[in-house]
Design a protein around this motif. Structure first.
Motif, PDB file in Angstrom:
ATOM      1  N   ARG A 198       0.848  -1.190   0.000  1.00  0.00           N
ATOM      2  CA  ARG A 198       0.000   0.000   0.000  1.00  0.00           C
ATOM      3  C   ARG A 198       0.890   1.249   0.000  1.00  0.00           C
ATOM      4  O   ARG A 198       1.506   1.580   1.002  1.00  0.00           O
ATOM      5  N   CYS A 200       2.085   5.348  -0.873  1.00  0.00           N
ATOM      6  CA  CYS A 200       1.754   6.763  -1.026  1.00  0.00           C
ATOM      7  C   CYS A 200       3.012   7.489  -1.506  1.00  0.00           C
ATOM      8  O   CYS A 200       4.111   6.924  -1.484  1.00  0.00           O
ATOM      9  N   THR A 224      -0.149   1.919  -9.326  1.00  0.00           N
ATOM     10  CA  THR A 224      -0.764   3.151  -9.827  1.00  0.00           C
ATOM     11  C   THR A 224      -1.499   3.805  -8.665  1.00  0.00           C
ATOM     12  O   THR A 224      -2.346   3.181  -8.027  1.00  0.00           O
ATOM     13  N   LEU A 225      -1.164   5.075  -8.390  1.00  0.00           N
ATOM     14  CA  LEU A 225      -1.680   5.743  -7.197  1.00  0.00           C
ATOM     15  C   LEU A 225      -2.844   6.668  -7.511  1.00  0.00           C
ATOM     16  O   LEU A 225      -2.856   7.362  -8.534  1.00  0.00           O
ATOM     17  N   GLU A 226      -3.821   6.688  -6.608  1.00  0.00           N
ATOM     18  CA  GLU A 226      -4.897   7.679  -6.663  1.00  0.00           C
ATOM     19  C   GLU A 226      -4.340   9.024  -6.194  1.00  0.00           C
ATOM     20  O   GLU A 226      -3.351   9.087  -5.449  1.00  0.00           O
ATOM     21  N   GLU A 227      -4.974  10.117  -6.630  1.00  0.00           N
ATOM     22  CA  GLU A 227      -4.519  11.451  -6.236  1.00  0.00           C
ATOM     23  C   GLU A 227      -4.532  11.630  -4.726  1.00  0.00           C
ATOM     24  O   GLU A 227      -3.739  12.387  -4.170  1.00  0.00           O
ATOM     25  N   SER A 228      -5.435  10.923  -4.038  1.00  0.00           N
ATOM     26  CA  SER A 228      -5.519  11.038  -2.577  1.00  0.00           C
ATOM     27  C   SER A 228      -4.272  10.495  -1.886  1.00  0.00           C
ATOM     28  O   SER A 228      -4.026  10.809  -0.715  1.00  0.00           O
TER      29      SER A 228
END
Length: 345
Positions: A198, A200, A224-228
């Motif tokens: 996980r 960031c 692939t990361l979410e903007e959050s």
């Protein structure tokens, strides 16, 4: 005609060999017109030049060769960076590579500050058309700044270093940069090998060309990361610590990625102070500036090689090479003591 310890002029040399100064100049400056001069005559001129200790006139050489023997290095001004360029260790190492490449040539380097009042009009085109420089290296370009378009459209030798402006794939953009896609793929793969799942990201400044390259490298490694899960900021330890606290507050992540070592150090300080089970990796480190207290894995850029290769490619462009210069210099990797080694990419 004995002239030991004294230099002769081109007129004296021409009188000595019985030729016109124009003919002698063509021979000594390797002008294309010298090809019509017999080899025996060219040899006679060169031997006489050595005998008489002839020293060429720099301005005359520039006229015949249409060269200034000057490479410009364009960098952002202090007010734009927040500090002077020599505070950036990546730039200093690039400059060392440039110096190495220049050391075996007659070229000189001219440092140019891209001040706001110069960012309009055709200043760069004028530099070339006036013979002020033979080539231009550009360091510190931001993606969204429109005035870079003039540099992109130039046909004269110009190479972007490390970062690039936004441009169409159809436009001829020369660059030499670190392979940031390899960097991101390698760091993420290593953290995944340690069990991290996980992620960031402390991305630093959004307006840099390396952001998309790093995202592509993470995607290669399956992340692939979410903007959050992403935070943009300046490259400071204080921002790294502050934003790490923001991202890790609720225990959602077990791995934190940092674009720069300053961000990674700030994040590690927060993680260690709160004893969090989070691993850290930095995409953009240097072997010479890594600290004993840097408890995170890191990619190591070879900025010296960027400067060296950029100058070698610049010389080739000046000599008429038409190949596009689009070079990505591989990175190395280092790891914290607890990291697993020998991960294959």
């Amino acid at each position: 005609m004995e002239r030991k310890g004294k230099n002769c002029t081109i007129r004296e040399l021409a009188r000595y060999v019985g030729l016109s100064t124009c003919t002698v100049s063509k021979v000594l400056n390797d002008h294309t017109g010298a090809l019509s001069i017999p080899e025996s005559t060219r040899r006679k001129v060169r031997e006489a030049a050595r005998e008489l200790n002839y020293v060429p006139n720099v301005n005359a050489q520039r006229f015949f060769k249409r060269r200034s023997s000057v490479i410009g290095l364009l960098v952002p001004p202090q007010e734009e960076m927040g500090h002077n360029v020599f505070h950036d260790t990546h730039f200093v190492d690039i400059l060392s590579g440039i110096e190495k490449a220049l050391s075996t040539t007659s070229y000189n380097l001219l440092l140019l500050f891209n001040r706001p009042e110069y960012k309009a009009g055709n200043r760069y085109e004028a530099m070339f058309s006036s013979g002020f420089v033979d080539g231009l290296l550009i360091w510190g370009a931001h993606r969204s700044e429109g005035y870079w378009q003039e540099l992109v459209e130039l046909t004269q030798p110009r190479i972007f270093l490390t970062s690039m402006p936004d441009f169409s794939p159809d436009e001829p953009l020369h660059y030499v940069a670190s392979d940031y896609e390899q960097s991101a793929c390698g760091i993420v793969s290593r953290l995944k090998a340690q069990g991290c799942r996980r992620f960031c990201w402390l991305a630093g400044r959004e307006d840099t060309s390396i952001i998309s390259q790093l995202a592509a490298g993470m995607a290669r490694a399956g992340v692939t990361l979410e903007e959050s899960a992403i935070r943009y900021s300046d490259y400071t330890e204080a921002e790294g610590e502050r934003l790490a606290a923001e991202l890790l507050e609720h225990g959602e992540f077990d791995a934190l990625l940092a674009t720069a070592p300053q961000l990674a150090r700030g994040a590690v300080r927060y993680i260690e102070a709160h004893r969090l089970p989070v691993q850290v990796g930095s995409f953009d480190g240097q072997r010479g500036t890594r600290l004993m207290s840097d408890h995170y894995i890191s990619a190591l850029t070879n900025d010296f090689e960027i400067g060296l290769k950029a100058m070698e490619k610049m010389f080739a462009l000046i000599e008429g090479d038409t190949d596009m210069v689009q070079m990505k210099v591989p990175v190395d990797f280092t790891a914290d003591e607890g990291a697993k080694e020998n991960v294959q990419f």
